[in-house]
Structure formats: structure tokens, C-alpha cells
Design a protein around this motif. Structure first.
Motif, mmCIF file in Angstrom:
data_model
loop_
_atom_site.group_PDB
_atom_site.id
_atom_site.type_symbol
_atom_site.label_atom_id
_atom_site.label_comp_id
_atom_site.label_asym_id
_atom_site.label_seq_id
_atom_site.Cartn_x
_atom_site.Cartn_y
_atom_site.Cartn_z
ATOM 1 N N HIS A 74 -22.938 31.187 35.655
ATOM 2 C CA HIS A 74 -23.239 30.062 34.868
ATOM 3 C C HIS A 74 -22.205 28.905 35.044
ATOM 4 O O HIS A 74 -21.774 28.361 34.308
ATOM 5 C CB HIS A 74 -23.628 30.336 33.269
ATOM 6 C CG HIS A 74 -24.731 31.184 33.113
ATOM 7 N ND1 HIS A 74 -24.723 32.605 33.262
ATOM 8 C CD2 HIS A 74 -26.140 30.813 32.956
ATOM 9 C CE1 HIS A 74 -26.210 32.890 33.040
ATOM 10 N NE2 HIS A 74 -27.002 31.971 32.856
ATOM 11 N N GLU A 114 -22.446 25.364 33.590
ATOM 12 C CA GLU A 114 -22.133 25.501 32.209
ATOM 13 C C GLU A 114 -20.726 25.241 31.798
ATOM 14 O O GLU A 114 -20.267 24.455 30.915
ATOM 15 C CB GLU A 114 -22.715 26.695 31.240
ATOM 16 C CG GLU A 114 -24.160 26.623 31.372
ATOM 17 C CD GLU A 114 -24.870 27.912 30.613
ATOM 18 O OE1 GLU A 114 -24.107 28.567 29.886
ATOM 19 O OE2 GLU A 114 -26.067 27.925 30.542
ATOM 20 N N SER A 153 -24.357 26.639 26.128
ATOM 21 C CA SER A 153 -23.500 27.348 26.949
ATOM 22 C C SER A 153 -22.320 27.998 26.017
ATOM 23 O O SER A 153 -22.155 29.109 26.355
ATOM 24 C CB SER A 153 -22.500 26.374 27.607
ATOM 25 O OG SER A 153 -21.856 25.272 26.830
ATOM 26 N N ILE A 203 -27.897 20.638 32.727
ATOM 27 C CA ILE A 203 -26.529 21.258 32.776
ATOM 28 C C ILE A 203 -26.309 21.036 34.299
ATOM 29 O O ILE A 203 -25.082 20.852 34.592
ATOM 30 C CB ILE A 203 -26.698 22.715 32.508
ATOM 31 C CG1 ILE A 203 -26.791 22.782 31.006
ATOM 32 C CG2 ILE A 203 -25.567 23.591 33.070
ATOM 33 C CD1 ILE A 203 -27.395 24.189 30.196
ATOM 34 N N GLN A 224 -18.656 22.235 30.132
ATOM 35 C CA GLN A 224 -17.771 22.323 29.054
ATOM 36 C C GLN A 224 -16.373 21.549 29.305
ATOM 37 O O GLN A 224 -15.939 20.887 28.410
ATOM 38 C CB GLN A 224 -17.419 23.714 28.757
ATOM 39 C CG GLN A 224 -18.555 24.461 27.925
ATOM 40 C CD GLN A 224 -18.061 25.746 27.554
ATOM 41 O OE1 GLN A 224 -17.483 26.250 27.835
ATOM 42 N NE2 GLN A 224 -19.130 26.383 26.836
ATOM 43 N N ALA A 271 -27.277 21.095 25.581
ATOM 44 C CA ALA A 271 -26.744 21.558 26.738
ATOM 45 C C ALA A 271 -25.503 22.364 26.401
ATOM 46 O O ALA A 271 -25.244 23.738 26.888
ATOM 47 C CB ALA A 271 -26.433 20.698 27.906
#
Length: 173
Positions: free
Chosen positions: A99, A102, A64, A20, A106, A60
Motif C-alpha cells: 500500500h 497510502e 490508511s 489514494i 500520509q 483516505a
């Protein structure tokens, strides 16, 4: 769970966490499994024991999306209907803060054309959309579908604002 199994699960988690970070920092296409292995403080062959580069990205992304869904469910289960939308926004902001990689991952994955990656992205956004729409409907919002669309659009704008370091894009609620 046997000690070896526990260690394997722990190492898988370490590898995904490292991926990540590396993928978010360098970009999926430029990053290598050697860089992921180095970040996880393991050998590259050990990474390949569990993952290909693509399957590592997919896992990963699953991590997320699961984090977002769990956070939203906690809000849905504990917040009064009149506080639902703002509580969901705050929950997402907290994820973005804690995070960040993450969310950046995305964002990158939205442009990746490989089928497994597109599938996990479609599944993740669909799950979050259904979860939010159901929550808005159950909270008594007559415009649950439109409110969900606005909520998701606001989330995308939050992502862009964070990635571009342009906090002025956001209007606080």
C-alpha cells in the motif's frame, strides 16, 4: 443490506481507493476530483455525491491509518513478546510494499495545514503510538516509551527511504 446501499458502499470504497492513488501520484493540491472520478471510472458529480475534495482526503487517510492499526493489532495478538518489535517492523514493511500510495499520502498530509487533515493525522499517529507503547509495556519492556519513540522514528525513516528510493538509508534488523 439493500442492493442500493451495498452499491453505494462499494462505490465509496472505489472512490477512496482512486483518490489514494491520484493524490499520491499527483499531490493533493494539484489533483482534481475529476481525475479521481476518471480513475474510479465514474462521473465527477458522483464523487461529489459522497465527498468534497477535503473530506475525500480525510477518509483516505483514515483508511490508511486503520490499515496500520489493524496490522499492528494482529501482530500484537499473535506474536511472542521477544519477537514483538521485529514483527511490527515487518508488518509495516509489508504495508509499505502493498500500500505504497497510502504511505506516500500520509507523508504529504503531514504538511497540509487544513484542520480536518491535521486532526486525522494527529489521531492516526497518536493511535499507533499508544498501541505500540502499550504493546511494548505489556511485553515487559522497561523502556516502552523510548522503544516506541525509536520505533516511530524508524517508521518515518522507512517512509523517507521509500519515497526517495534510497534503500541505503535503512539498516535491516
Amino acid at each position: 443490506m439493500a442492493k442500493g446501499t451495498a452499491t453505494s458502499v462499494s462505490r465509496r470504497t472505489d472512490i477512496v481507493a482512486a483518490a489514494i492513488e491520484v493524490f499520491a501520484e499527483i499531490g493533493y493540491y494539484r489533483a482534481t476530483t475529476a481525475q479521481v472520478a476518471e480513475r474510479a471510472a465514474i462521473s465527477q458529480p458522483y464523487v461529489y455525491r459522497f465527498f468534497t475534495k477535503e473530506s475525500l482526503l480525510v477518509e483516505a487517510l483514515e483508511v490508511s491509518w486503520e490499515r496500520i492499526a489493524k496490522s499492528f493489532q494482529q501482530v500484537i495478538d499473535t506474536v511472542a513478546p521477544e519477537q514483538l518489535e521485529i514483527a511490527l517492523i515487518r508488518a509495516y514493511e509489508a504495508i509499505m510494499e502493498s500500500h505504497r500510495s497510502e504511505i506516500l499520502l500520509q507523508m504529504q498530509a503531514q504538511t497540509i495545514r487544513e484542520t480536518p487533515v491535521r486532526d486525522v493525522m494527529r489521531q492516526g499517529i497518536s493511535q499507533v503510538k499508544q498501541q505500540a507503547e502499550r504493546a511494548f509495556a505489556e511485553a515487559g519492556f522497561a523502556d516502552a516509551e523510548e522503544r516506541t519513540s525509536d520505533f516511530l522514528a524508524r517508521g518515518m525513516l522507512c517512509n523517507v527511504s521509500m519515497a526517495m528510493e534510497m534503500p541505503g538509508l535503512m539498516v535491516k534488523k
